[in-house]
Design a protein around this motif. Structure first.
Motif, mmCIF file in Angstrom:
data_model
loop_
_atom_site.group_PDB
_atom_site.id
_atom_site.type_symbol
_atom_site.label_atom_id
_atom_site.label_comp_id
_atom_site.label_asym_id
_atom_site.label_seq_id
_atom_site.Cartn_x
_atom_site.Cartn_y
_atom_site.Cartn_z
ATOM 1 N N ALA A 23 -5.792 39.184 22.617
ATOM 2 C CA ALA A 23 -4.432 39.732 22.654
ATOM 3 C C ALA A 23 -3.913 39.841 24.078
ATOM 4 O O ALA A 23 -2.700 39.843 24.299
ATOM 5 N N GLN A 24 -4.815 39.918 25.051
ATOM 6 C CA GLN A 24 -4.405 40.020 26.446
ATOM 7 C C GLN A 24 -4.268 38.654 27.118
ATOM 8 O O GLN A 24 -3.803 38.578 28.255
ATOM 9 N N ALA A 25 -4.665 37.600 26.440
ATOM 10 C CA ALA A 25 -4.519 36.251 26.988
ATOM 11 C C ALA A 25 -3.050 35.841 26.949
ATOM 12 O O ALA A 25 -2.272 36.348 26.130
ATOM 13 N N ALA A 26 -2.688 34.932 27.800
ATOM 14 C CA ALA A 26 -1.304 34.453 27.836
ATOM 15 C C ALA A 26 -0.931 33.812 26.496
ATOM 16 O O ALA A 26 -1.726 33.069 25.918
ATOM 17 N N PRO A 27 0.251 34.114 25.991
ATOM 18 C CA PRO A 27 0.693 33.484 24.743
ATOM 19 C C PRO A 27 0.739 31.965 24.872
ATOM 20 O O PRO A 27 0.884 31.417 25.963
ATOM 21 N N VAL A 28 0.612 31.315 23.736
ATOM 22 C CA VAL A 28 0.642 29.857 23.655
ATOM 23 C C VAL A 28 1.854 29.479 22.802
ATOM 24 O O VAL A 28 2.156 30.137 21.801
ATOM 25 N N ARG A 29 2.533 28.442 23.193
ATOM 26 C CA ARG A 29 3.715 27.982 22.458
ATOM 27 C C ARG A 29 3.353 27.709 20.994
ATOM 28 O O ARG A 29 2.352 27.043 20.710
ATOM 29 N N ASP A 30 4.137 28.241 20.082
ATOM 30 C CA ASP A 30 3.977 28.044 18.632
ATOM 31 C C ASP A 30 2.605 28.488 18.132
ATOM 32 O O ASP A 30 2.054 27.922 17.193
ATOM 33 N N GLU A 31 2.067 29.554 18.712
ATOM 34 C CA GLU A 31 0.719 29.989 18.363
ATOM 35 C C GLU A 31 0.584 30.414 16.902
ATOM 36 O O GLU A 31 -0.453 30.175 16.286
ATOM 37 N N ALA A 32 1.608 31.001 16.326
ATOM 38 C CA ALA A 32 1.519 31.403 14.920
ATOM 39 C C ALA A 32 1.422 30.175 14.015
ATOM 40 O O ALA A 32 0.584 30.131 13.103
ATOM 41 N N ILE A 33 2.250 29.184 14.268
ATOM 42 C CA ILE A 33 2.200 27.949 13.469
ATOM 43 C C ILE A 33 0.853 27.268 13.652
ATOM 44 O O ILE A 33 0.236 26.810 12.674
ATOM 45 N N LEU A 34 0.383 27.221 14.873
ATOM 46 C CA LEU A 34 -0.913 26.616 15.162
ATOM 47 C C LEU A 34 -2.029 27.351 14.425
ATOM 48 O O LEU A 34 -2.898 26.730 13.800
ATOM 49 N N GLY A 35 -2.006 28.670 14.467
ATOM 50 C CA GLY A 35 -3.033 29.465 13.811
ATOM 51 C C GLY A 35 -3.042 29.311 12.304
ATOM 52 O O GLY A 35 -4.098 29.147 11.686
ATOM 53 N N TRP A 36 -1.866 29.368 11.697
ATOM 54 C CA TRP A 36 -1.785 29.213 10.243
ATOM 55 C C TRP A 36 -2.178 27.799 9.811
ATOM 56 O O TRP A 36 -2.866 27.631 8.801
ATOM 57 N N THR A 37 -1.775 26.801 10.556
ATOM 58 C CA THR A 37 -2.150 25.415 10.231
ATOM 59 C C THR A 37 -3.658 25.246 10.319
ATOM 60 O O THR A 37 -4.280 24.645 9.431
ATOM 61 N N PHE A 38 -4.249 25.795 11.353
ATOM 62 C CA PHE A 38 -5.701 25.732 11.526
ATOM 63 C C PHE A 38 -6.413 26.437 10.372
ATOM 64 O O PHE A 38 -7.404 25.933 9.845
ATOM 65 N N HIS A 39 -5.917 27.597 9.982
ATOM 66 C CA HIS A 39 -6.485 28.376 8.868
ATOM 67 C C HIS A 39 -6.566 27.519 7.601
ATOM 68 O O HIS A 39 -7.613 27.450 6.957
ATOM 69 N N TYR A 40 -5.482 26.831 7.273
ATOM 70 C CA TYR A 40 -5.486 26.001 6.068
ATOM 71 C C TYR A 40 -6.320 24.737 6.259
ATOM 72 O O TYR A 40 -6.992 24.284 5.330
ATOM 73 N N ALA A 41 -6.309 24.162 7.443
ATOM 74 C CA ALA A 41 -7.126 22.969 7.709
ATOM 75 C C ALA A 41 -8.612 23.287 7.565
ATOM 76 O O ALA A 41 -9.380 22.488 6.996
ATOM 77 N N VAL A 42 -9.022 24.448 8.041
ATOM 78 C CA VAL A 42 -10.423 24.850 7.899
ATOM 79 C C VAL A 42 -10.763 25.057 6.425
ATOM 80 O O VAL A 42 -11.847 24.680 5.975
ATOM 81 N N GLY A 43 -9.842 25.620 5.668
ATOM 82 C CA GLY A 43 -10.056 25.767 4.221
ATOM 83 C C GLY A 43 -10.284 24.428 3.551
ATOM 84 O O GLY A 43 -11.165 24.276 2.692
ATOM 85 N N VAL A 44 -9.520 23.435 3.952
ATOM 86 C CA VAL A 44 -9.686 22.078 3.409
ATOM 87 C C VAL A 44 -11.040 21.497 3.827
ATOM 88 O O VAL A 44 -11.735 20.873 3.016
ATOM 89 N N LEU A 45 -11.442 21.727 5.068
ATOM 90 C CA LEU A 45 -12.744 21.224 5.538
ATOM 91 C C LEU A 45 -13.903 21.869 4.781
ATOM 92 O O LEU A 45 -14.863 21.188 4.404
#
Length: 162
Positions: free
Chosen positions: A58-80
């Motif tokens: 939470a203290q790290a610098a924000p990343v552009r579109d981090e919420a979209i990236l996180g949610w996409t990763f969450h579903y991609a891992v589910g598929v894997l």
């Protein structure tokens, strides 16, 4: 191979959605917060820049579109994880899904947050650095149990429309 990935996509997305519905129910009825997937996206963004572990994501610098990236990763891992289940259980399992392999896959999948995500985000191995490690571990275990149930339910549904 294409059929395996189509099956994995359908089953993995369905199972991850069940996991997310469980998280929404926990938050709504018991005020238990779930993982903030923007922080997962932030961790991934920093991972691509060479930083594997953080003291506190939470203290790290924000990343552009981090919420979209996180949610996409969450579903991609589910598929894997669904693909791994299908690779181990075989294509026959999709035609007649059984509960035990799906639940086992869900339980085994909890190793990913315990050993990779939580340490990387600063929570320590199996949430050992959190204020209430046992509660955090139980929440992870319940979430991944819901994922295992979701694997079974999604496979049942998919087997009827496949």
């Amino acid at each position: 191979m294409q059929i395996l990935w189509l099956d994995a996509l359908a089953i993995g997305v369905g199972a991850t959605a069940v996991m997310d519905i469980w998280a929404v129910a926990l938050k709504r009825f018991w005020c238990i917060p779930s993982l903030n997937f923007a922080m997962v996206g932030r961790w991934l963004g920093h991972l691509s820049r060479g930083t594997l572990r953080h003291v506190n994501i939470a203290q790290a610098a924000p990343v552009r579109d981090e919420a979209i990236l996180g949610w996409t990763f969450h579903y991609a891992v589910g598929v894997l994880f669904a693909a791994m289940l299908l690779a181990l259980a075989g294509q026959e399992w999709v035609q007649g899904p059984t509960f035990a392999p799906a639940l086992l896959a869900g339980l085994v999948s909890v190793a990913a947050p315990f050993c990779i995500l939580q340490p990387g985000m600063g929570a320590g191995l199996a949430a050992s650095k959190t204020p209430h490690p046992a509660a955090a571990r139980l929440r992870s275990l319940m979430a991944h149990t819901a994922f295992g149930v979701g694997l079974y339910l999604a496979a049942l549904l998919w087997s009827t429309v496949r």
